[in-house]
Design a protein around this motif. Structure first.
Motif, mmCIF file in Angstrom:
data_model
loop_
_atom_site.group_PDB
_atom_site.id
_atom_site.type_symbol
_atom_site.label_atom_id
_atom_site.label_comp_id
_atom_site.label_asym_id
_atom_site.label_seq_id
_atom_site.Cartn_x
_atom_site.Cartn_y
_atom_site.Cartn_z
ATOM 1 N N LEU A 1 63.880 29.220 53.304
ATOM 2 C CA LEU A 1 64.978 28.250 53.311
ATOM 3 C C LEU A 1 66.290 28.829 53.836
ATOM 4 O O LEU A 1 67.304 28.127 53.858
ATOM 5 C CB LEU A 1 65.208 27.718 51.887
ATOM 6 C CG LEU A 1 64.101 26.844 51.305
ATOM 7 C CD1 LEU A 1 64.306 26.658 49.807
ATOM 8 C CD2 LEU A 1 64.050 25.499 52.013
ATOM 9 N N ARG B 1 57.834 27.693 52.173
ATOM 10 C CA ARG B 1 58.547 27.944 53.429
ATOM 11 C C ARG B 1 59.939 28.520 53.173
ATOM 12 O O ARG B 1 60.640 28.102 52.248
ATOM 13 C CB ARG B 1 58.678 26.643 54.221
ATOM 14 C CG ARG B 1 57.349 26.080 54.697
ATOM 15 C CD ARG B 1 57.570 24.799 55.491
ATOM 16 N NE ARG B 1 56.313 24.161 55.839
ATOM 17 C CZ ARG B 1 56.211 22.983 56.450
ATOM 18 N NH1 ARG B 1 57.321 22.313 56.768
ATOM 19 N NH2 ARG B 1 55.036 22.474 56.724
ATOM 20 N N SER C 1 61.595 24.804 48.108
ATOM 21 C CA SER C 1 60.372 24.548 48.858
ATOM 22 C C SER C 1 59.220 25.235 48.138
ATOM 23 O O SER C 1 59.430 26.100 47.280
ATOM 24 C CB SER C 1 60.468 25.064 50.291
ATOM 25 O OG SER C 1 60.413 26.478 50.316
ATOM 26 N N THR D 1 61.413 21.012 52.673
ATOM 27 C CA THR D 1 60.840 21.202 54.009
ATOM 28 C C THR D 1 59.682 20.255 54.303
ATOM 29 O O THR D 1 59.099 20.306 55.376
ATOM 30 C CB THR D 1 60.348 22.657 54.176
ATOM 31 O OG1 THR D 1 59.356 22.940 53.176
ATOM 32 C CG2 THR D 1 61.502 23.644 54.028
#
Length: 359
Positions: free
Chosen positions: A40, A38, A35, A11
């Protein structure tokens, strides 16, 4: 047969551009996504990826997904485990996470020798050097030159750097990058890390490597040869070029990046970096020359200091002071295994965090 890519740091800036490259190449597919924090789920559904992970140790994800290529674009020391996993197993490593090679150093080189796989640098400068050196005998190389844009404060009066803010440090003049890497570009810590990375990637002593400031970022690196000739890698500053080179190697597939227009007029300026303005560069070189876990400590202290700056806890000039203080206090003893490396990293972090004012 499609080439299976494990995309770590999916990300972030590198990850987003890598997804664009994969989407444009039918011979590539993403088999794993990771990530730092964040979610996914949406990205995984859109790409049809079953293997995903947010945070944590990424080696189990790599075991499960069985990639052909690991694109390690994790930020910082957190990428060490994935780098060592790929090197040890001989899986092609497309390395954007310079910090893992800087920190792991000789441990990474030993894993690379045992695994015997391909290590393709994704940093624009190291990708450029790799391409200039490809097919060249080591004894023909004299030295190499890494270029630095100089960041947003190249011409700012030194007395004004005391008061520069986060937004100003993140306003990079030529490259689009994540916040940590952008601050590193403003301090030239990134170029210090790249010096150390180049030492491990290309086996050159530090006195054979030079950094010059090149504001337009058109020349990415230059290699000098023993006969007086030099080869340079030129192109507009766009990370899709080195990402595509690594992911499609050795085929060099097309990208949407425009061709360099020499007839339009190019001004190629170079100058020596000012050590008073960029003290982290000589600090990094010194850490590299001292060896052991000093490069690991440099990286760890810088990560803590940059995080504190981004959080508004310290000023811009305090970053270098904190790193210098940490390097003066750590023992820098070589790490015999990953456990000792992790402890060296943690010790430098504790030292740097201890120097910060309480929140």
């Amino acid at each position: 047969m499609k080439k299976r890519i494990a995309l770590l740091g999916a990300t972030g800036s590198i990850g987003s551009q890598a997804l664009e490259i994969v989407g444009a190449n039918p011979d590539l597919e993403v088999c794993a996504l990771a990530s730092r924090s964040r979610p996914l789920d949406e990205l995984a559904r859109a790409r049809g990826v079953k293997h995903c992970q947010v945070g944590g140790d990424l080696t189990s994800l790599l075991d499960d997904s069985e990639p052909d290529v690991v694109l390690n674009a994790v930020v910082g020391f957190a990428g060490v485990g994935a780098t060592l996993w790929a090197l040890e197993r001989g899986v092609t490593l497309a390395l954007a996470n310079k910090e893992s090679l800087v920190a792991a150093g000789d441990l990474a080189l030993a894993a690379w020798r045992r695994g015997g796989g391909l290590l393709l640098p994704v940093d624009s400068e190291h990708s450029a050097v790799f391409q200039c050196l490809e097919g060249r005998a080591a004894e023909t190389v004299d030295s190499l030159v890494l270029t630095a844009s100089g960041g947003p404060f190249r011409n700012r009066p030194l007395d004004e750097l005391v008061s520069v803010g986060v937004d100003e440090a993140l306003a990079h003049p030529t490259w689009s990058m994540g916040p940590k890497v952008t601050v590193d570009s403003a301090t030239l810590a990134n170029k210090g890390l790249e010096l150390i990375e180049a030492h491990y990637l290309f086996g050159l002593r530090y006195e054979r490597m030079e950094v010059v400031v090149h504001p337009s970022s058109v020349v990415h690196s230059l290699v000098r040869f023993r006969d007086g000739a030099a080869l340079a890698h030129l192109g507009y500053p766009d990370m899709r070029v080195p990402i595509s080179f690594a992911l499609t190697y050795p085929d060099r597939q097309p990208t949407p990046v425009r061709q360099l227009d020499l007839a339009a007029g190019l001004t190629l300026e170079f100058e020596a970096p000012d050590p008073e303005r960029f003290p982290l560069l000589p600090l990094a070189r010194e850490a590299g020359v001292r060896g052991g876990t000093f490069p690991c400590a440099f990286n760890a202290a810088n990560e803590v200091a940059v995080s504190a700056f981004l959080a508004g806890r310290i000023g811009f000039l305090d970053i270098a002071s904190l790193v210098a203080d940490a390097l003066a206090k750590v023992d820098g003893m070589p790490a015999r295994d990953v456990e000792e490396l992790v402890e060296a990293d943690a010790s430098a972090r504790r030292t740097t965090e201890g120097a910060l004012a309480p929140v």
